[in-house]
Design a protein around this motif. Structure first.
Motif, short mmCIF file in Angstrom:
data_model
loop_
_atom_site.label_atom_id
_atom_site.label_comp_id
_atom_site.label_asym_id
_atom_site.label_seq_id
_atom_site.Cartn_x
_atom_site.Cartn_y
_atom_site.Cartn_z
N GLY A 1 0.73 -1.21 -0.08
CA GLY A 1 -0.08 0.19 0.07
C GLY A 1 0.78 1.28 -0.06
N ALA A 2 0.18 2.43 -0.05
CA ALA A 2 0.81 3.75 0.11
C ALA A 2 1.81 3.68 1.47
CB ALA A 2 -0.28 4.72 -0.03
N GLN A 3 2.92 3.93 1.05
CA GLN A 3 4.01 4.25 2.17
C GLN A 3 5.04 5.22 1.73
OE1 GLN A 3 5.72 0.04 2.82
NE2 GLN A 3 4.80 0.38 4.74
N ARG A 4 5.39 6.04 2.77
CA ARG A 4 6.64 6.80 2.39
C ARG A 4 7.78 6.08 2.92
NH1 ARG A 4 8.91 11.00 -0.52
NH2 ARG A 4 9.89 12.51 0.88
N VAL A 5 8.75 5.80 2.27
CA VAL A 5 10.01 5.03 2.61
C VAL A 5 11.27 5.70 2.43
CG1 VAL A 5 11.11 2.74 2.21
CG2 VAL A 5 8.37 2.60 1.87
N VAL A 6 12.00 5.83 3.20
CA VAL A 6 13.37 6.25 2.99
C VAL A 6 14.44 5.08 3.12
CG1 VAL A 6 15.15 7.86 3.81
CG2 VAL A 6 12.47 8.37 4.00
N ASP A 7 15.43 5.04 2.13
CA ASP A 7 16.36 4.32 2.02
C ASP A 7 17.72 5.32 2.44
OD1 ASP A 7 18.71 2.71 1.40
OD2 ASP A 7 18.39 2.28 -0.50
N LEU A 8 18.01 5.20 3.41
CA LEU A 8 19.06 6.33 4.14
C LEU A 8 20.32 5.80 4.25
CD1 LEU A 8 19.55 8.75 6.01
CD2 LEU A 8 18.58 7.34 7.98
N GLY A 9 21.05 6.54 3.53
CA GLY A 9 22.59 6.18 3.17
C GLY A 9 22.42 5.07 2.38
N CYS A 10 21.91 5.60 1.18
CA CYS A 10 21.40 4.50 0.10
C CYS A 10 22.48 3.74 -0.92
CB CYS A 10 20.35 5.14 -0.90
SG CYS A 10 21.05 6.50 -1.84
N GLY A 11 23.82 4.21 -0.80
CA GLY A 11 24.73 3.69 -1.51
C GLY A 11 24.23 3.75 -2.87
N ASN A 12 24.21 2.33 -3.47
CA ASN A 12 23.82 2.09 -4.83
C ASN A 12 22.28 2.10 -5.14
OD1 ASN A 12 23.11 -0.64 -4.32
ND2 ASN A 12 25.25 -1.33 -5.12
N GLY A 13 21.46 2.19 -4.03
CA GLY A 13 20.12 1.97 -4.04
C GLY A 13 19.28 0.92 -4.16
N ILE A 14 20.28 -0.11 -4.10
CA ILE A 14 19.47 -1.58 -4.16
C ILE A 14 18.40 -2.02 -3.22
CG2 ILE A 14 21.23 -3.05 -2.82
CD1 ILE A 14 19.62 -3.91 -6.49
N VAL A 15 18.67 -1.48 -1.98
CA VAL A 15 17.51 -1.75 -0.99
C VAL A 15 16.29 -0.94 -1.30
CG1 VAL A 15 16.84 -1.33 1.68
CG2 VAL A 15 18.98 -2.46 0.76
N GLY A 16 16.45 0.29 -1.79
CA GLY A 16 15.32 1.22 -2.00
C GLY A 16 14.40 0.76 -3.12
N THR A 17 15.13 -0.06 -4.07
CA THR A 17 14.75 -0.31 -5.21
C THR A 17 14.04 -1.62 -5.01
OG1 THR A 17 16.55 0.48 -6.78
CG2 THR A 17 15.47 -1.56 -7.75
N ALA A 18 14.53 -2.41 -4.27
CA ALA A 18 13.91 -3.73 -3.97
C ALA A 18 12.40 -3.51 -3.28
CB ALA A 18 14.65 -4.44 -2.79
N VAL A 19 12.44 -2.34 -2.50
CA VAL A 19 11.14 -2.20 -1.86
C VAL A 19 10.12 -1.67 -2.88
CG1 VAL A 19 10.08 -0.25 -0.36
CG2 VAL A 19 12.20 -1.22 0.12
N GLY A 20 10.69 -0.83 -3.82
CA GLY A 20 9.75 -0.15 -4.99
C GLY A 20 9.18 -1.31 -5.86
N LEU A 21 10.19 -2.29 -6.05
CA LEU A 21 9.53 -3.49 -6.76
C LEU A 21 8.57 -4.21 -6.42
CD1 LEU A 21 13.04 -4.44 -8.46
CD2 LEU A 21 11.16 -3.73 -9.62
N ALA A 22 8.87 -4.45 -4.85
CA ALA A 22 7.81 -5.35 -3.92
C ALA A 22 6.54 -4.77 -3.97
CB ALA A 22 8.31 -5.75 -2.82
#
Length: 377
Positions: free
Chosen positions: A233-254
């Motif tokens: 559902g609608a969430q505001r998520v922060v990948d803090l200290g994102c590096g190459n962004g793979i963690v935030g990208t995983a959240v966006g895909l899921a």
């Protein structure tokens, strides 16, 4: 810091009166002393690469240098140090590693970075602007300068030698040969992720030089990817200290309804995160921000913060960055919002989270890493 042109009062950023780490070291002093003793003309375009906290460009401000840095914190420290010494804005040109470098460089001063890849990328980008008359001097602590460091200077710019060590610091002298052939710049570097890591399995990662673990998926991130929250559902998520962004990208895909903010103090990291996100065709909305952690994120606006905090500041081991990340996350989270942290087991982050949030839950662990969850009450 004592320089041939007088004493300078310098601070890191963010400024903290309890901070015991200095904003300069012996390698900065050695370089400045060499420039003065050898009466090296600082005319034309002077470029300073890798200045840690602005010490070099503050000392050389009269020569209107350009600073090139990968660090937002370095830029902010530089602005503060220049202002403290009455240097007018615009006197020093502040560039990032993602900006186009000057077309011509007459004096190139390099504070050797921790990352050999970042040094390679920056020398490659600057090489077309260097000419036979360019003065090239590098500096660093002895433990930071290796044979591979010298080989990079020699391969990209020209013949290279070092000075004797003074106070555990060393200088690098390079004689440019613009006509010599050099290999193409290998950065940014992209690779395909393995299977078995959730939503990003077989995805693409794009890494600009200097980003942590640029040529493979590091084991800490792999462990984190296997234990991410499964919110929908609608969430505001922060990948803090994102590096190459793979963690935030995983959240966006899921969770395509999630709105993901990628934030890092490294310009190279945020550029990598955006490239990784785009390469995987994530359907949701994302924002990419270079900044000081959660500063600038309104209080009480975030549902979830994901964080793999660094425990080094250049060569110094410190938990100051992690603590600032945790406190910033708590301020930005809504009541009921969660901070998820991956860290080395021995760092004891659970103690800090309990002190700050009043709670800390172990989500997963192995002999090396733990994933912790703290909830804002």
């Amino acid at each position: 810091m004592t320089t041939p042109w007088g004493d300078l009062a310098l601070t890191r950023f963010p400024e903290d009166p309890r901070e015991r780490l200095r904003a300069w070291d012996a390698s900065d002093e050695y370089l400045l002393r060499h420039l003065a003793e050898q009466e090296i003309p600082l005319s034309g375009t002077v470029v300073v690469v890798g200045d840690r906290w602005g010490a070099l460009v503050t000392a050389l401000a009269a020569h209107r240098p350009a600073q090139i840095t990968d660090s937002y914190l370095t830029q902010e420290a530089t602005r503060a140090n220049l202002a403290r010494h009455g240097v007018e804005p615009g006197t020093v040109r502040l560039l990032t590693t993602q900006d186009a470098p000057p077309d011509r460089v007459d004096v190139l001063l390099v504070r050797v970075p921790k990352s050999l890849a970042l040094l390679e990328d920056q020398l490659q980008r600057l090489a077309p602007a260097v000419h036979e008359g360019t003065v090239v001097v590098g500096t660093g602590m002895v433990k930071e300068i290796h044979t591979s460091t010298l080989q990079l200077f020699e391969r990209i710019l020209g013949p290279t030698r070092t000075s004797l060590a003074e106070r555990k610091a060393r200088l690098i002298f390079c004689t440019p040969e613009p006509s010599q052939e050099r290999a193409a710049n290998p950065w940014p570097y992209a690779y395909t992720l393995p299977d078995g890591i959730g939503a990003v399995s077989q995805g693409r990662v794009v890494n600009h030089a200097g980003v942590f673990c640029a040529d493979r998926l590091d084991i800490g991130t792999r462990f984190f990817l296997g234990h991410l929250p499964d919110g929908k559902g609608a969430q505001r998520v922060v990948d803090l200290g994102c590096g190459n962004g793979i963690v935030g990208t995983a959240v966006g895909l899921a969770n395509p309804e999630a709105e993901v903010l990628f934030v890092d103090e490294s310009f190279q990291a945020v550029a990598s995160a955006e490239a990784t996100y785009r390469a995987n065709g994530v359907p949701g909305h994302a924002e990419f921000r270079v900044g000081d952690g959660m500063a600038g994120v309104p209080a009480g606006t975030v549902d979830l913060v994901l964080n793999n905090p660094p425990f080094h500041s250049h060569q110094a081991t410190t938990d100051a960055t992690a603590w600032r990340m945790f406190t910033g996350a708590k301020r930005a989270l809504r009541p009921g919002g969660e901070l998820w942290v991956i860290g080395n087991r021995h760092l004891g982050y659970h103690v800090k989270l309990r002190r700050l949030f009043g709670n800390s839950e172990l989500v997963a662990g192995d002999p090396k890493f733990v994933v912790l969850r703290a909830v804002k009450r």
